[in-house]
Write an enzyme that holds these catalytic residues in place. Structure first.
Site, PDB file in Angstrom:
ATOM      1  N   TYR A   1       0.837  -1.206   0.000  1.00 58.95           N
ATOM      2  CA  TYR A   1       0.000   0.000   0.000  1.00 58.95           C
ATOM      3  C   TYR A   1       0.870   1.255   0.000  1.00 58.95           C
ATOM      4  CZ  TYR A   1      -3.571  -3.403   1.295  1.00 58.95           C
ATOM      5  OH  TYR A   1      -4.397  -4.494   1.317  1.00 58.95           O
TER       6      TYR A   1
ATOM      7  N   HIS B   1       0.339 -11.937   0.338  1.00 56.10           N
ATOM      8  CA  HIS B   1      -0.506 -10.964  -0.344  1.00 56.10           C
ATOM      9  C   HIS B   1      -0.839 -11.421  -1.772  1.00 56.10           C
ATOM     10  CE1 HIS B   1      -1.321  -6.343  -0.560  1.00 56.10           C
ATOM     11  NE2 HIS B   1      -2.376  -7.064  -0.903  1.00 56.10           N
TER      12      HIS B   1
END
Ligand code: NAD
Length: 356
Positions: free
Chosen positions: A78, A145
């Protein structure tokens, strides 16, 4: 857990006692973590939706924890470290036992050929970088992820997940988890690895436009795996602002959500509010992760749990929207679209996936 009982993360003299007493908590699988049913997604802190104001973002994190949100989710991906850095600043001075923090490894850079790396070496480096940015000694949860982008799930099961186990043994994380969009992959990975998986995080699979997650809850519950349902607003689809440019949904889904938002506005209601109430009403889901870097939205999301229920008019609009906009949707998900696009781009760079 009863609404008035205090969670293990409660710290006398730090928390807003009355707010924590109003928050609701549930156990997260067999981890022993007791998590607030609404939790904080920190992807907006990496500017993935819009350029956010760091001072406000820091206030959002501190206010969320003080008011009883005890679970925060971030990732190296992010903002390519930015979300973790802002979180690191926000968490300074907050007692470590007052919150659970989850991060992720394996997804990193915007350049397509540097976006993913599921290798043991990179994963080991990633957790150290995350801890440095977050300025803490351990995370509660470290997750793989988006393994659907890995060269193969076999690699994830045999290399990446065992590396997470090693990191757990080093004391850098307490639990290990999987994330991702295609639900069948969770089944394949849980059954394909010899390592005990503690949690599963999926997104946009329990929101007004798609409730597929419910079909898998029994699978997870039977194995004591704690489930996190992310993106009740379907990453901005269920909002007046609409989704960001990168949103992978089909045009049909985007159009339907836009029309639903307009309909709600015409009825004097807000689709995001209805969507939050819809997702938070499901009792089998331990926690729902919603992302925000805005104090106004944070309070609105807390109010869904601790405030009054929808008015009869709002409930009527919500039912109407479900029946007339979302139930008729022919294809509710965008499974494979993003992964196919990714490998098409990789192929152009001469990096094709293994064929097995
Ligand atoms: P979301 O559905 O929670 O939507 C976030 C967007 O909605 C942001 O633009 C935010 O400003 C806005 N918003 C938040 N509250 C609002 C409100 N009350 N009214 C109007 N708008 C509001 O999507 P998300 O943030 O992507 O998902 C939540 C979190 O889940 C992420 O931050 C991330 O931590 C996690 N997540 C993980 C994965 C993964 O691991 N692969 C994927 C998606 C999300």
């Amino acid at each position: 857990m009863a609404a008035s009982r205090l969670p293990p993360t409660f710290v006398h003299g730090f928390h807003d006692l009355a707010a924590v007493q109003r928050m609701k908590y549930r156990p997260l699988g067999r981890t022993g973590m007791i998590v607030s049913i609404v939790s904080l997604g920190a992807s907006p802190l990496g500017n993935v939706y819009r350029k956010t104001n760091d001072d406000e973002a820091i206030q959002v994190v501190r206010t969320a924890i003080k008011k009883g949100i005890n679970y925060i989710d971030t990732a190296a991906w992010y903002g390519h470290g930015r979300s973790e850095e802002v979180l690191g600043k926000a968490l300074e001075g907050i007692p470590r036992e007052a919150y659970y923090l989850a991060t992720k490894a394996c997804r990193y850079r915007p350049e397509v050929d540097q976006m993913f790396d599921f290798s043991a070496e990179r994963t080991l480096r990633s957790i150290d970088q995350s801890l440095e940015r977050l300025k803490i000694d351990y995370v509660d949860l470290l997750q793989v992820h988006d393994p659907e982008f890995a060269p193969s799930l076999k690699m994830v099961c045999e290399e990446t997940i065992p590396t997470l186990q090693k990191i757990k043994e080093m004391g850098k994380c307490r639990f290990i988890g999987l994330t991702g969009y295609p639900m069948e992959n969770f089944v394949k990975m849980v059954e394909g690895t010899s390592v005990q998986v503690d949690t599963a995080l999926t997104y946009c699979h329990y929101s007004m436009n798609d409730t597929t997650l419910l079909d898998y809850m029994q699978f997870f519950e039977k194995r004591g795996i704690g489930v996190m349902s992310a993106s009740p607003l379907s990453m901005g689809l269920l909002s007046n602002r609409g989704p960001p440019k990168w949103h992978p949904a089909t045009q049909e889904i985007k159009e339907t959500c836009r029309k639903a938002a307009e309909y709600c506005q015409s009825q004097g209601t807000d689709l995001s509010k209805l969507a939050m109430y819809f997702s938070l009403a499901e009792p089998s889901i331990p926690t729902t992760l919603v992302g925000t870097a805005s104090l106004t939205n944070l309070q609105a999301n807390i109010d869904v749990v601790t405030g009054s229920s929808l008015s009869p008019k709002e409930q009527e609009v919500s039912d109407y929207v479900m029946e007339n906009f979302f139930k008729p949707l022919k294809k509710k998900d965008w499974e494979n679209l993003e992964v196919d696009e990714y490998w098409a781009k990789m192929k152009k760079l001469g990096k094709a996936p293994p064929t097995s």
